[in-house]
Design a protein around this motif. Structure first.
Motif, PDB file in Angstrom:
ATOM      1  N   UNK A 151       0.736  -1.098   0.113  1.00 31.38           N
ATOM      2  CA  UNK A 151      -0.017   0.022   0.051  1.00 31.38           C
ATOM      3  C   UNK A 151       0.912   1.428   0.070  1.00 31.38           C
ATOM      4  N   UNK A 152       0.861   2.200  -1.148  1.00 32.49           N
ATOM      5  CA  UNK A 152       1.558   3.281  -1.229  1.00 32.49           C
ATOM      6  C   UNK A 152       3.071   3.232  -0.920  1.00 32.49           C
ATOM      7  N   UNK A 153       3.490   1.965  -1.397  1.00 33.48           N
ATOM      8  CA  UNK A 153       4.762   1.799  -1.316  1.00 33.48           C
ATOM      9  C   UNK A 153       5.325   1.063   0.149  1.00 33.48           C
ATOM     10  N   UNK A 154       4.619   0.596   0.710  1.00 31.37           N
ATOM     11  CA  UNK A 154       4.585  -0.027   2.255  1.00 31.37           C
ATOM     12  C   UNK A 154       4.123  -1.252   2.127  1.00 31.37           C
ATOM     13  N   UNK A 155       4.472  -2.002   3.071  1.00 33.41           N
ATOM     14  CA  UNK A 155       4.087  -3.332   3.530  1.00 33.41           C
ATOM     15  C   UNK A 155       3.220  -3.227   4.574  1.00 33.41           C
ATOM     16  N   UNK A 156       1.893  -3.115   4.415  1.00 35.59           N
ATOM     17  CA  UNK A 156       0.810  -2.674   5.491  1.00 35.59           C
ATOM     18  C   UNK A 156      -0.067  -3.635   5.964  1.00 35.59           C
ATOM     19  N   UNK A 157      -0.597  -3.671   6.993  1.00 40.88           N
ATOM     20  CA  UNK A 157      -1.552  -4.572   7.709  1.00 40.88           C
ATOM     21  C   UNK A 157      -2.748  -4.448   6.946  1.00 40.88           C
ATOM     22  N   UNK A 158      -3.475  -5.254   6.246  1.00 42.79           N
ATOM     23  CA  UNK A 158      -4.956  -5.051   5.546  1.00 42.79           C
ATOM     24  C   UNK A 158      -5.906  -5.536   6.959  1.00 42.79           C
ATOM     25  N   UNK A 159      -5.720  -6.398   7.458  1.00 42.86           N
ATOM     26  CA  UNK A 159      -6.376  -7.125   8.547  1.00 42.86           C
ATOM     27  C   UNK A 159      -5.668  -7.957   9.597  1.00 42.86           C
ATOM     28  N   UNK A 160      -6.308  -8.265  10.553  1.00 42.25           N
ATOM     29  CA  UNK A 160      -5.792  -9.279  11.661  1.00 42.25           C
ATOM     30  C   UNK A 160      -6.716 -10.443  11.631  1.00 42.25           C
ATOM     31  N   UNK A 161      -6.574 -11.493  12.477  1.00 46.36           N
ATOM     32  CA  UNK A 161      -7.057 -12.517  12.840  1.00 46.36           C
ATOM     33  C   UNK A 161      -8.629 -12.533  12.700  1.00 46.36           C
ATOM     34  N   UNK A 162      -9.160 -11.215  13.559  1.00 52.23           N
ATOM     35  CA  UNK A 162     -10.386 -11.216  13.823  1.00 52.23           C
ATOM     36  C   UNK A 162     -11.199 -10.919  12.403  1.00 52.23           C
TER      37      UNK A 162
END
Length: 378
Positions: A26-37
């Protein structure tokens, strides 16, 4: 070769992995889209209690006049934004946007008055261009300093009580207040703001202390880590623009229904009217209106209508009138929600339009924004 190797990482990257996050570019970064929940539970948790977001990919910039005068810094920045910066009280921030010579939006940003300088937060995808824009146009008057700091957002009705356990004075802050404080013995900058439609805070933290402060907040039973998926559904329900989707270099602030962000001092008969890029078009549209407008859209049924879906005036899809810019399922609304642009003739709440989805023309009702009532502390 690992495709993620070229992606930038925020100071909280290892923490996301330890929490079981699903990561995406995302925007050149490795980002969290979601967690286990999952996105749905993360969204509802933020609305009910407190969600913690990593927004360290965004740019944090100090704008300080070479003269040392706040007034000089404010007037310099006003040459690039249609916003009253000179009248911004110390310890306060406001929403704004860079405009180009055609009167369209280069990026939206948050601008805070801190002592003798401005603290500016810009979008991740635009930050390099924004810094270059600042340096090219006001670099002879101001020092433009990019900060290497983490940024987190704590959002939701329980955010204030959670943060007050680390710093009691936070409870006295009002929406858009900005304060220096110490959290967990770390010097931080806290603003009572966010992009979820909920009361909450954004916290700038020295990068080497980011994990300590974030872990301290996550230890609270009311706080849960939230990914980009729920961040998007929260801001969509709140009717908030996402740069690159709902606003960009093809949209003017008036078309985007952002008149509220342009104060009287910068308008037609104001003390410092115009003198920003594209002012001719923008001041004309403020006076006379624009040909089209960003509106809320509520599809019938349960199927979401996504961005880029074409909008039509008729159920046969013969008269194209606009396009959906953001769309998805709104967990708090319990149904699909969207935003898009339509001509003024179709912009009134209650107007029926049609979206093309997989060859079918689905009825959509133009709706007032936001879809949820904001809970900001005024």
């Amino acid at each position: 070769m690992d495709d993620t190797a070229a992606l930038k990482k925020t100071p909280l990257h290892a923490l996301h992995l330890s929490l079981g996050a699903r990561m995406v570019p995302f925007a050149g970064y490795d980002m969290p889209v979601q967690y286990p929940a999952g996105v749905m539970k993360e969204h509802l948790h933020t609305r009910a209690e407190a969600g913690l977001f990593d927004v360290s990919h965004m740019g944090q910039v100090i704008v300080k006049a070479k003269s040392g005068s706040y007034e000089d810094a404010a007037l310099a920045l006003e040459s690039l934004v249609p916003v009253d910066i000179l009248g911004l009280a110390e310890g306060r921030q406001r929403y704004g946007f860079f405009t180009d010579d055609t009167g369209c939006i280069l990026d939206d940003l948050m601008i805070a008055h801190l002592d003798d300088h401005l603290f500016v937060v810009v979008n991740a995808a635009c930050k390099e261009a924004d810094v270059a824009h600042l340096r090219a146009h006001i670099g002879d008057q101001c020092d433009i300093t990019v900060l290497d700091r983490a940024l987190i957002a704590l959002q939701g009705p329980r955010a204030v009580s959670v943060l007050a356990e680390l710093w009691a004075d936070v409870a006295a802050m009002k929406f858009m207040d900005v304060r220096h404080c110490r959290l967990h013995d770390v010097s931080c900058l806290v603003s009572r703001s966010g992009y979820s439609g909920e009361d909450g805070f954004e916290i700038s933290i020295p990068s080497d202390k980011a994990v300590d402060v974030t872990m301290r907040l996550l230890e609270h039973p009311d706080v849960q880590a939230i990914g980009l998926g729920a961040r998007d559904s929260l801001r969509l329900e709140a009717g908030l623009c996402l740069y690159g989707n709902d606003i960009d270099t093809t949209t003017s602030p008036v078309e985007a229904a952002l008149e509220w962000a342009m104060q009287k001092a910068r308008r037609g008969n104001g003390a410092r009217a115009g003198s920003f890029p594209g002012s001719g078009r923008i001041l004309s549209e403020l006076e006379n209106g624009a040909a089209r407008r960003r509106v809320g859209l509520k599809p019938e049924g349960k199927a979401p209508v996504r961005g880029h879906a074409k909008l039509y005036a008729d159920a046969e899809g013969k008269i194209e009138i606009g396009e959906v810019t953001s769309g998805g399922f709104g967990p708090s609304v319990e149904g699909p929600v969207a935003m898009g642009y339509v001509p003024l003739s179709h912009a009134a709440a209650g107007t029926l339009v049609y979206a093309e989805v997989r060859g079918k023309y689905l009825p959509i009702t133009v709706s007032a924004l936001p879809f949820v009532t904001p809970t900001y502390k005024r």
